[in-house]
Design a protein around this motif. Structure first.
Motif, short mmCIF file in Angstrom:
data_model
loop_
_atom_site.label_atom_id
_atom_site.label_comp_id
_atom_site.label_asym_id
_atom_site.label_seq_id
_atom_site.Cartn_x
_atom_site.Cartn_y
_atom_site.Cartn_z
N LEU B 74 36.28 40.62 57.93
CA LEU B 74 35.33 41.73 57.31
C LEU B 74 35.00 42.69 58.15
O LEU B 74 35.10 43.81 58.01
N ILE B 75 34.32 42.37 59.28
CA ILE B 75 34.06 43.03 60.37
C ILE B 75 35.39 43.98 60.97
O ILE B 75 35.34 45.26 61.00
N SER B 77 37.86 44.68 59.19
CA SER B 77 38.65 45.66 58.34
C SER B 77 37.70 46.98 58.23
O SER B 77 37.99 48.03 58.04
N VAL B 78 36.05 46.59 58.42
CA VAL B 78 35.44 47.63 58.35
C VAL B 78 35.57 48.58 59.47
O VAL B 78 35.52 49.87 59.30
N PHE B 79 35.79 47.95 60.73
CA PHE B 79 36.12 48.88 61.86
C PHE B 79 37.36 49.54 61.79
O PHE B 79 37.51 50.82 62.01
N PHE B 81 38.66 50.62 59.09
CA PHE B 81 38.49 51.65 57.91
C PHE B 81 37.43 52.62 58.51
O PHE B 81 38.02 53.99 58.38
N TYR B 82 36.60 52.51 59.53
CA TYR B 82 35.95 53.47 60.11
C TYR B 82 36.52 54.39 61.01
O TYR B 82 36.76 55.50 60.68
N GLU B 85 39.08 56.56 59.01
CA GLU B 85 38.34 57.75 58.31
C GLU B 85 37.82 58.95 59.10
O GLU B 85 38.08 59.98 58.87
N ILE B 111 44.54 47.04 55.47
CA ILE B 111 43.44 46.12 55.22
C ILE B 111 43.64 45.25 54.21
O ILE B 111 43.15 44.05 54.36
#
Lengths: 299, 132
Positions: B74-75, B77-79, B81-82, B85, B111
């Motif tokens: 989770l962490i 994939s969030v990073f 994505f960030y 972006e 992701i």
């Protein structure tokens, strides 16, 4: 008994801690990366579904496999049993063992195997779908399935107790005046299936008190504990799910607490179905034991 | 305390970079985009190395009690994505939005493919109910 309870509480409690920690993690991630929040929710749901609901899924599988085993066992030994009843002649007339009752009890198991448990898994899937994708809710459907199942099972147990009373065996202590407060306690405190539980326990008890004259109390206690163990496990797990949902309600989002609550309800209904199975198991086991005793005594 | 110092230094560097960009756009406006892009990637890698990645590691250690792959996935994939972006935003600021969208889609698919084993396990568990 105690290690079993400890292991169940351990599994469900650890998954409850997983829910709390992952909810907190998701809160932090939402704060840091608000544009990703929809997906974080989705993955949180994934985590809950795979980790937390595993005990519930396992219970459903266990009860299902037990039901299948008992149904196959019954179908294979039934011709043998009827043949030996015929062979033993009139000695059964003095006992309270109607072969029709045996057929009825095990027919209920086959019904549970073919209809009740698939319907219950359907209810579980409907719950998951309606929480996972709230735009397409099936909550009423799941509730309908659950209440229908519960009504069906209650009717079957009522039929059991009618049959057994008609046989006229000695009444068990649970129906006495002294145990009335305990029955009331169970009825009030076990949600959904409380009154059903006292009824079915009364039916099983009434039956086995008649049988204890012939085969001794310790055997009955053994058969009882073997047959009722999965039921008790399921009941305890369902309780823990609802309890978890109640505790995490203030800080987890509503989908997850609602899902846990629904799964708890479904496990209660599963517990009711497994009472049917337990009853059939007890009846068949005692029947077989008494039959063997009669045949050996006759020789 | 050390982290706080690094944060303050980064804030100071941000101001310096801002002033530098203003001077560049005053001196030669034709050179501005390329210098802006270079400084952007340099600053992103610097901040990523000193702040974001160490923070991500601490964050993962904080949630180590969660069952194994989930916290990391989770962490991570969030990073991912960030970062994607931020770069997409930069590229589309320069006016190349269509290229940026393609790259963003690729990162999203990456992701999802990281999550694929978990998703298939879940589907397996659920389909056990339907198929005996």
């Amino acid at each position: 008994m105690i290690p079993m309870i400890e292991s169940i509480i351990g599994t469900v409690l650890s998954s409850f801690i997983v829910v709390i920690i992952s909810t907190f993690m998701v809160l932090v991630l939402d704060f840091l990366f608000p544009s990703y929040s929809r997906w974080t929710r989705m993955f949180l749901f994934f985590i809950v579904l795979t980790v937390v609901l595993l005990p519930a899924f396992e219970h459903l599988q266990i009860i299902r496999s037990i039901t299948q085993t008992i149904a196959t066992m019954f179908i294979s030994i039934y011709p043998l049993l009827t043949a030996s009843i015929l062979a033993s002649g009139g000695s059964f007339s003095m006992l309270n063992f109607q072969p029709a009752m045996l057929l009825f009890a095990n027919g209920a198991v086959i019904l549970a195997d073919k209809i009740l448990i698939p319907l219950l898994s359907a209810a579980m899937l409907f719950d998951i779908v309606s929480r996972f994708h709230p735009a397409v809710p099936f909550t009423k459907m799941a509730d309908l399935l659950r209440t229908t199942l519960l009504g069906l099972v209650s009717a079957l147990v009522a039929a059991y107790s009618i049959f057994i009373t008609a046989g006229g065996t000695i009444s068990w202590a649970l129906n006495g005046v002294t145990s009335e407060p305990i029955k009331e306690l169970i009825r009030q405190n076990v949600p959904l299936i409380g009154s059903f539980m006292t009824d079915s326990l009364g039916a099983i008890g009434r039956y086995s008190s008649g049988a204890s004259v012939f085969i001794g109390a310790w055997l009955i206690v053994t058969i009882w504990s073997v047959a009722l163990l999965p039921t008790m496990k399921t009941l305890l797990t369902g309780f823990l799910y609802r309890w978890t949902a109640a505790i995490i309600e203030p800080f987890a989002n509503e989908e997850i607490t609602g899902l846990l609550d629904d799964i708890g309800k479904t496990l209660f209904v599963l517990c009711a179905v497994s009472f049917l199975v337990a009853f059939a198991f007890i009846y068949t086991a005692l029947f077989t034991v008494i039959l063997v005793k009669l045949i050996t005594v006759a020789k | 305390m050390a982290l706080f110092g690094i944060l303050m230094v980064t804030l100071f560097q941000l101001i310096v970079i801002y002033l530098l960009l203003l001077i560049v756009s005053f001196v030669s406006s034709s050179l501005r985009p390329i210098i802006y892009a270079a400084i952007f990637f340099f600053f992103l890698s610097y901040v990523g190395m000193t702040i974001i990645l160490p923070f991500g590691k601490t964050f993962m250690q904080l949630f180590a009690p969660l069952p194994d792959p989930y916290a990391k996935l989770l962490i991570g994939s969030v990073f991912l994505f960030y970062f994607s972006e931020v770069i997409v935003k930069h590229v589309s600021e320069a006016g190349y939005e269509s290229i940026a969208t393609i790259a963003h889609l690729a990162v999203k698919i990456a992701i999802l493919s990281l999550w694929l084993p978990q998703i298939s396990a879940l589907i397996d568990t659920l389909s056990k109910f339907i198929i005996k």
